[in-house]
Design a protein around this motif. Structure first.
Motif, PDB file in Angstrom:
ATOM      1  N   VAL A  29     -24.392  68.625  43.012  1.00  0.00           N
ATOM      2  CA  VAL A  29     -24.930  69.358  42.013  1.00  0.00           C
ATOM      3  C   VAL A  29     -23.633  70.062  41.317  1.00  0.00           C
ATOM      4  N   LEU A  30     -23.367  70.042  40.021  1.00  0.00           N
ATOM      5  CA  LEU A  30     -22.333  70.564  39.513  1.00  0.00           C
ATOM      6  C   LEU A  30     -22.985  71.849  38.681  1.00  0.00           C
ATOM      7  N   CYS A  31     -22.393  72.962  39.138  1.00  0.00           N
ATOM      8  CA  CYS A  31     -23.086  74.235  38.415  1.00  0.00           C
ATOM      9  C   CYS A  31     -22.153  75.242  38.226  1.00  0.00           C
ATOM     10  N   LYS A  32     -22.459  75.769  37.115  1.00  0.00           N
ATOM     11  CA  LYS A  32     -21.331  76.833  36.667  1.00  0.00           C
ATOM     12  C   LYS A  32     -21.189  78.134  37.167  1.00  0.00           C
ATOM     13  N   ILE A  33     -20.298  78.613  37.516  1.00  0.00           N
ATOM     14  CA  ILE A  33     -20.152  79.927  38.117  1.00  0.00           C
ATOM     15  C   ILE A  33     -19.439  80.947  37.439  1.00  0.00           C
ATOM     16  N   ALA A  34     -19.968  82.090  36.974  1.00  0.00           N
ATOM     17  CA  ALA A  34     -19.091  82.937  36.224  1.00  0.00           C
ATOM     18  C   ALA A  34     -18.462  84.244  37.087  1.00  0.00           C
ATOM     19  N   GLU A  35     -17.150  84.100  37.097  1.00  0.00           N
ATOM     20  CA  GLU A  35     -16.573  85.109  37.730  1.00  0.00           C
ATOM     21  C   GLU A  35     -15.618  85.958  36.882  1.00  0.00           C
ATOM     22  N   GLY A  36     -16.374  86.972  36.565  1.00  0.00           N
ATOM     23  CA  GLY A  36     -15.587  87.903  35.451  1.00  0.00           C
ATOM     24  C   GLY A  36     -15.899  87.416  33.938  1.00  0.00           C
ATOM     25  N   GLU A  37     -14.728  87.237  33.373  1.00  0.00           N
ATOM     26  CA  GLU A  37     -14.691  86.447  32.098  1.00  0.00           C
ATOM     27  C   GLU A  37     -14.552  84.820  32.382  1.00  0.00           C
ATOM     28  N   LYS A  38     -14.119  84.437  33.126  1.00  0.00           N
ATOM     29  CA  LYS A  38     -13.947  82.843  33.234  1.00  0.00           C
ATOM     30  C   LYS A  38     -15.168  82.260  34.015  1.00  0.00           C
ATOM     31  N   THR A  39     -15.468  81.057  33.649  1.00  0.00           N
ATOM     32  CA  THR A  39     -16.297  80.315  34.194  1.00  0.00           C
ATOM     33  C   THR A  39     -15.771  79.050  34.852  1.00  0.00           C
ATOM     34  N   ARG A  40     -16.195  78.408  35.961  1.00  0.00           N
ATOM     35  CA  ARG A  40     -15.809  77.418  36.582  1.00  0.00           C
ATOM     36  C   ARG A  40     -17.032  76.738  36.970  1.00  0.00           C
ATOM     37  N   ILE A  41     -16.543  75.395  37.563  1.00  0.00           N
ATOM     38  CA  ILE A  41     -17.796  74.347  37.908  1.00  0.00           C
ATOM     39  C   ILE A  41     -17.589  74.037  39.326  1.00  0.00           C
ATOM     40  N   GLN A  42     -18.465  74.618  40.210  1.00  0.00           N
ATOM     41  CA  GLN A  42     -18.539  74.394  41.713  1.00  0.00           C
ATOM     42  C   GLN A  42     -19.591  73.380  42.136  1.00  0.00           C
ATOM     43  N   ILE A  43     -19.135  72.450  42.908  1.00  0.00           N
ATOM     44  CA  ILE A  43     -20.117  71.415  43.594  1.00  0.00           C
ATOM     45  C   ILE A  43     -20.802  71.805  44.760  1.00  0.00           C
ATOM     46  N   PHE A  44     -22.078  71.679  44.645  1.00  0.00           N
ATOM     47  CA  PHE A  44     -22.722  71.897  45.968  1.00  0.00           C
ATOM     48  C   PHE A  44     -23.552  70.539  46.251  1.00  0.00           C
ATOM     49  N   ALA A  45     -23.018  70.062  47.623  1.00  0.00           N
ATOM     50  CA  ALA A  45     -23.493  68.823  47.846  1.00  0.00           C
ATOM     51  C   ALA A  45     -24.416  68.943  49.136  1.00  0.00           C
ATOM     52  N   GLY A  46     -25.418  68.342  48.962  1.00  0.00           N
ATOM     53  CA  GLY A  46     -26.434  68.194  50.136  1.00  0.00           C
ATOM     54  C   GLY A  46     -27.618  67.197  49.880  1.00  0.00           C
ATOM     55  N   VAL A  47     -28.816  67.335  50.623  1.00  0.00           N
ATOM     56  CA  VAL A  47     -29.913  66.467  50.747  1.00  0.00           C
ATOM     57  C   VAL A  47     -30.972  67.295  49.745  1.00  0.00           C
ATOM     58  N   VAL A  48     -31.714  66.472  49.123  1.00  0.00           N
ATOM     59  CA  VAL A  48     -32.899  67.074  48.268  1.00  0.00           C
ATOM     60  C   VAL A  48     -34.033  67.169  49.379  1.00  0.00           C
ATOM     61  N   ILE A  49     -34.313  68.238  49.355  1.00  0.00           N
ATOM     62  CA  ILE A  49     -35.490  68.421  50.473  1.00  0.00           C
ATOM     63  C   ILE A  49     -36.910  68.640  49.770  1.00  0.00           C
ATOM     64  N   ALA A  50     -36.701  69.267  48.399  1.00  0.00           N
ATOM     65  CA  ALA A  50     -38.109  69.326  47.776  1.00  0.00           C
ATOM     66  C   ALA A  50     -37.693  69.088  46.078  1.00  0.00           C
ATOM     67  N   ARG A  51     -39.068  68.902  45.842  1.00  0.00           N
ATOM     68  CA  ARG A  51     -38.893  68.708  44.110  1.00  0.00           C
ATOM     69  C   ARG A  51     -40.210  68.758  43.625  1.00  0.00           C
ATOM     70  N   SER A  52     -40.266  70.014  42.734  1.00  0.00           N
ATOM     71  CA  SER A  52     -41.711  70.337  42.305  1.00  0.00           C
ATOM     72  C   SER A  52     -41.617  70.935  40.718  1.00  0.00           C
TER      73      SER A  52
END
Length: 122
Positions: A29-52
């Motif tokens: 999952v590529l998600c935007k992270i805001a750190e002060g005035e800058k934004t970056r993309i961070q990857i969160f890798a894992g198993v999908v355990i639920a969807r609703s």
């Protein structure tokens, strides 16, 4: 029953192209992270355990192990902070929610692989 007016308003905010993934799949999952005035993309890798949910309320939960500690994050699918979801590996599951993985450690967490065309490794 959904209201037609609500559907018309929500349709503007829905993402047009959603990737295909199921419960049990390993995803990045590529998600935007805001750190002060800058934004970056961070990857969160894992198993999908639920969807609703459905429409704007649709979300999924991803679980991964970091330093022998389980970490879970819930992502709204249509959020502007979720840039992309990349399926990496397809896992075989017979349940809609994989909450039983919370009690398992080591090799017990690993799901058997399922042949699928939507994953990157297929």
């Amino acid at each position: 029953m959904r209201n037609a007016l609500l559907d018309a308003v929500e349709k503007k905010s829905l993402k047009e192209k959603l990737p295909y993934f199921e419960v049990g799949d390993t995803v990045d999952v590529l998600c935007k992270i805001a750190e002060g005035e800058k934004t970056r993309i961070q990857i969160f890798a894992g198993v999908v355990i639920a969807r609703s949910g459905a429409g704007m309320n649709e979300h999924f939960t991803v679980r991964r192990i970091v330093e022998d500690e389980g970490v879970e994050r819930t992502f709204p699918i249509n959020s502007p902070n979720v840039v992309d979801v990349k399926p990496i590996r397809s896992g075989k599951s017979r349940r809609a929610k994989l909450y039983y993985l919370r009690k398992r450690t080591g090799k017990g967490v690993k799901l058997s692989q399922k042949r699928s065309e939507h994953t990157a490794s297929a």
